[in-house]
Write a protein that holds these residues in place. Sequence first.
Motif, PDB file in Angstrom:
ATOM      1  N   SER A   2      -0.084  -1.622  33.415  1.00  0.00           N
ATOM      2  CA  SER A   2      -0.098  -1.900  31.976  1.00  0.00           C
ATOM      3  C   SER A   2       1.195  -1.476  31.315  1.00  0.00           C
ATOM      4  O   SER A   2       1.713  -2.134  30.436  1.00  0.00           O
ATOM      5  CB  SER A   2      -1.270  -1.165  31.336  1.00  0.00           C
ATOM      6  OG  SER A   2      -2.489  -1.596  31.915  1.00  0.00           O
ATOM      7  N   GLU A  26      -3.541  -4.379  26.682  1.00  0.00           N
ATOM      8  CA  GLU A  26      -4.690  -3.576  27.075  1.00  0.00           C
ATOM      9  C   GLU A  26      -5.804  -3.776  26.059  1.00  0.00           C
ATOM     10  O   GLU A  26      -5.584  -3.673  24.853  1.00  0.00           O
ATOM     11  CB  GLU A  26      -4.310  -2.101  27.163  1.00  0.00           C
ATOM     12  CG  GLU A  26      -3.396  -1.774  28.328  1.00  0.00           C
ATOM     13  CD  GLU A  26      -3.164  -0.272  28.454  1.00  0.00           C
ATOM     14  OE1 GLU A  26      -4.028   0.502  27.976  1.00  0.00           O
ATOM     15  OE2 GLU A  26      -2.138   0.112  28.999  1.00  0.00           O
ATOM     16  N   VAL A 176     -17.445 -13.998  40.480  1.00  0.00           N
ATOM     17  CA  VAL A 176     -16.345 -13.112  40.092  1.00  0.00           C
ATOM     18  C   VAL A 176     -15.016 -13.845  40.207  1.00  0.00           C
ATOM     19  O   VAL A 176     -14.162 -13.784  39.308  1.00  0.00           O
ATOM     20  CB  VAL A 176     -16.346 -11.833  40.950  1.00  0.00           C
ATOM     21  CG1 VAL A 176     -15.070 -11.031  40.711  1.00  0.00           C
ATOM     22  CG2 VAL A 176     -17.570 -10.980  40.643  1.00  0.00           C
ATOM     23  N   PHE A 180     -12.316 -14.706  37.109  1.00  0.00           N
ATOM     24  CA  PHE A 180     -10.898 -14.358  37.104  1.00  0.00           C
ATOM     25  C   PHE A 180     -10.050 -15.594  36.797  1.00  0.00           C
ATOM     26  O   PHE A 180      -9.093 -15.533  36.010  1.00  0.00           O
ATOM     27  CB  PHE A 180     -10.485 -13.784  38.464  1.00  0.00           C
ATOM     28  CG  PHE A 180     -10.634 -12.292  38.576  1.00  0.00           C
ATOM     29  CD1 PHE A 180      -9.562 -11.447  38.347  1.00  0.00           C
ATOM     30  CD2 PHE A 180     -11.848 -11.721  38.923  1.00  0.00           C
ATOM     31  CE1 PHE A 180      -9.686 -10.072  38.455  1.00  0.00           C
ATOM     32  CE2 PHE A 180     -11.995 -10.348  39.036  1.00  0.00           C
ATOM     33  CZ  PHE A 180     -10.916  -9.516  38.798  1.00  0.00           C
ATOM     34  N   ASN A 205      -4.455 -11.997  36.215  1.00  0.00           N
ATOM     35  CA  ASN A 205      -3.804 -10.719  35.953  1.00  0.00           C
ATOM     36  C   ASN A 205      -4.431 -10.007  34.752  1.00  0.00           C
ATOM     37  O   ASN A 205      -4.674  -8.793  34.780  1.00  0.00           O
ATOM     38  CB  ASN A 205      -2.315 -10.938  35.704  1.00  0.00           C
ATOM     39  CG  ASN A 205      -1.570  -9.632  35.545  1.00  0.00           C
ATOM     40  OD1 ASN A 205      -1.356  -8.900  36.501  1.00  0.00           O
ATOM     41  ND2 ASN A 205      -1.186  -9.331  34.310  1.00  0.00           N
ATOM     42  N   VAL A 207      -7.470 -10.265  33.535  1.00  0.00           N
ATOM     43  CA  VAL A 207      -8.795  -9.738  33.876  1.00  0.00           C
ATOM     44  C   VAL A 207      -8.660  -8.494  34.744  1.00  0.00           C
ATOM     45  O   VAL A 207      -9.373  -7.502  34.560  1.00  0.00           O
ATOM     46  CB  VAL A 207      -9.633 -10.811  34.595  1.00  0.00           C
ATOM     47  CG1 VAL A 207     -10.971 -10.223  35.054  1.00  0.00           C
ATOM     48  CG2 VAL A 207      -9.888 -12.003  33.677  1.00  0.00           C
ATOM     49  N   TRP A 208      -7.729  -8.534  35.693  1.00  0.00           N
ATOM     50  CA  TRP A 208      -7.533  -7.393  36.591  1.00  0.00           C
ATOM     51  C   TRP A 208      -7.105  -6.138  35.822  1.00  0.00           C
ATOM     52  O   TRP A 208      -7.584  -5.042  36.073  1.00  0.00           O
ATOM     53  CB  TRP A 208      -6.494  -7.749  37.645  1.00  0.00           C
ATOM     54  CG  TRP A 208      -6.216  -6.634  38.609  1.00  0.00           C
ATOM     55  CD1 TRP A 208      -5.168  -5.766  38.601  1.00  0.00           C
ATOM     56  CD2 TRP A 208      -7.022  -6.261  39.741  1.00  0.00           C
ATOM     57  NE1 TRP A 208      -5.251  -4.877  39.647  1.00  0.00           N
ATOM     58  CE2 TRP A 208      -6.385  -5.154  40.361  1.00  0.00           C
ATOM     59  CE3 TRP A 208      -8.209  -6.747  40.276  1.00  0.00           C
ATOM     60  CZ2 TRP A 208      -6.912  -4.542  41.487  1.00  0.00           C
ATOM     61  CZ3 TRP A 208      -8.726  -6.143  41.410  1.00  0.00           C
ATOM     62  CH2 TRP A 208      -8.081  -5.043  41.995  1.00  0.00           C
ATOM     63  N   ASN A 210      -7.691  -5.498  32.709  1.00  0.00           N
ATOM     64  CA  ASN A 210      -8.722  -5.096  31.742  1.00  0.00           C
ATOM     65  C   ASN A 210     -10.119  -5.286  32.335  1.00  0.00           C
ATOM     66  O   ASN A 210     -10.984  -5.932  31.734  1.00  0.00           O
ATOM     67  CB  ASN A 210      -8.577  -5.928  30.465  1.00  0.00           C
ATOM     68  CG  ASN A 210      -7.266  -5.693  29.763  1.00  0.00           C
ATOM     69  OD1 ASN A 210      -7.073  -4.671  29.121  1.00  0.00           O
ATOM     70  ND2 ASN A 210      -6.348  -6.644  29.880  1.00  0.00           N
ATOM     71  N   LYS A 211     -10.346  -4.708  33.490  1.00  0.00           N
ATOM     72  CA  LYS A 211     -11.589  -4.974  34.224  1.00  0.00           C
ATOM     73  C   LYS A 211     -12.848  -4.593  33.434  1.00  0.00           C
ATOM     74  O   LYS A 211     -13.811  -5.355  33.405  1.00  0.00           O
ATOM     75  CB  LYS A 211     -11.566  -4.251  35.576  1.00  0.00           C
ATOM     76  CG  LYS A 211     -10.579  -4.846  36.574  1.00  0.00           C
ATOM     77  CD  LYS A 211     -10.627  -4.141  37.897  1.00  0.00           C
ATOM     78  CE  LYS A 211      -9.865  -2.835  37.880  1.00  0.00           C
ATOM     79  NZ  LYS A 211      -8.414  -3.018  37.720  1.00  0.00           N
ATOM     80  N   VAL A 212     -12.882  -3.427  32.811  1.00  0.00           N
ATOM     81  CA  VAL A 212     -14.100  -2.981  32.136  1.00  0.00           C
ATOM     82  C   VAL A 212     -14.454  -3.878  30.940  1.00  0.00           C
ATOM     83  O   VAL A 212     -15.568  -4.415  30.870  1.00  0.00           O
ATOM     84  CB  VAL A 212     -13.989  -1.506  31.701  1.00  0.00           C
ATOM     85  CG1 VAL A 212     -15.197  -1.104  30.856  1.00  0.00           C
ATOM     86  CG2 VAL A 212     -13.870  -0.602  32.921  1.00  0.00           C
ATOM     87  N   MET A 214     -13.428  -6.888  30.300  1.00  0.00           N
ATOM     88  CA  MET A 214     -13.594  -8.272  30.713  1.00  0.00           C
ATOM     89  C   MET A 214     -14.916  -8.489  31.445  1.00  0.00           C
ATOM     90  O   MET A 214     -15.551  -9.538  31.290  1.00  0.00           O
ATOM     91  CB  MET A 214     -12.418  -8.717  31.583  1.00  0.00           C
ATOM     92  CG  MET A 214     -11.125  -8.906  30.813  1.00  0.00           C
ATOM     93  SD  MET A 214     -11.306  -9.977  29.350  1.00  0.00           S
ATOM     94  CE  MET A 214     -11.883 -11.503  30.093  1.00  0.00           C
ATOM     95  N   PHE A 215     -15.354  -7.515  32.229  1.00  0.00           N
ATOM     96  CA  PHE A 215     -16.646  -7.691  32.885  1.00  0.00           C
ATOM     97  C   PHE A 215     -17.795  -7.446  31.910  1.00  0.00           C
ATOM     98  O   PHE A 215     -18.905  -7.946  32.113  1.00  0.00           O
ATOM     99  CB  PHE A 215     -16.738  -6.820  34.136  1.00  0.00           C
ATOM    100  CG  PHE A 215     -16.055  -7.443  35.323  1.00  0.00           C
ATOM    101  CD1 PHE A 215     -16.665  -8.465  36.028  1.00  0.00           C
ATOM    102  CD2 PHE A 215     -14.789  -7.050  35.703  1.00  0.00           C
ATOM    103  CE1 PHE A 215     -16.039  -9.078  37.097  1.00  0.00           C
ATOM    104  CE2 PHE A 215     -14.140  -7.653  36.776  1.00  0.00           C
ATOM    105  CZ  PHE A 215     -14.773  -8.668  37.477  1.00  0.00           C
TER     106      PHE A 215
END
Length: 264
Positions: A2, A26, A176, A180, A205, A207-208, A210-212, A214-215
């Motif tokens: 980030s 972020e 998943v 992405f 990228n 999504v990766w 900002n995983k929390v 975004m999921f």
Amino acid sequence: MSQHFKETPQNAITESGIARVIPCKELDVGDPIKWLSLGLQDFLRTPLISIFYGLIFAAIPWFISYLVALTGWHLVILPSIVCFMLIGPFLAAGLYDVSWELEKGHKPSLRHSVRAIRRNAVNEWGFGILLMVLMIFWLRVASLIHALYPQHQIESLESLLPFLVLGSIVGAVFCVGMFFVTAFTQPILMERKVDLATAVMTSVNAVWVNKVPMFTWAGIIFSMVAIGFVTGFIGFIVLMPILGFASWHGYIDAIETKRERSYV
């Protein structure tokens, strides 16, 4: 990673650890709720246009179900899904255009939103074909798992358990992966004159990184789609436009721009 994005020039196509991408921001874990709220506001400000697109989204699965019930031929599902995968991105582009027009202080119109579909048509079609190929591959893998499972062993829930677990794991992996790929690709293609590869890898990228949040967003999408199915697709009339508008606001929050936007 980030920190790398913060140090690079805004909207520059940069080399990251994953691929050639547009820098992302972020996100906060609560941002998806904000996107949903903004999407609802856009729906309430443009009810007629929203319902027009919502009716199309509701009609497609209803028509597929009708064909299956009418013909008793479940193979009709595959070509129907292929067609939907090709036209889906264009329908979403129309919804994104409505939110974009509202943010710029313009009055959205159905004609303008439909014309927005042509803004980056070549890469839009490419995206539709990519989704189609991924969906066909997914369906073929599911068919293979079903074909390889011994039918004579299906006697109880316990005997079905390995089959269900394997199918669920494979389905989750595909879901998943699709998330992405699709999270931000479509709005990137609509707003910016970039190629499909850049849009896809930027989405992956973002999504990766900002995983929390975004999921969390993926969970909201799954829940709303489930509600649509439970209501016999009628819920899609309202839920799909709201999701489309909310996705645009998510894109605004997540992907860097060359200069600050003059709207929220």
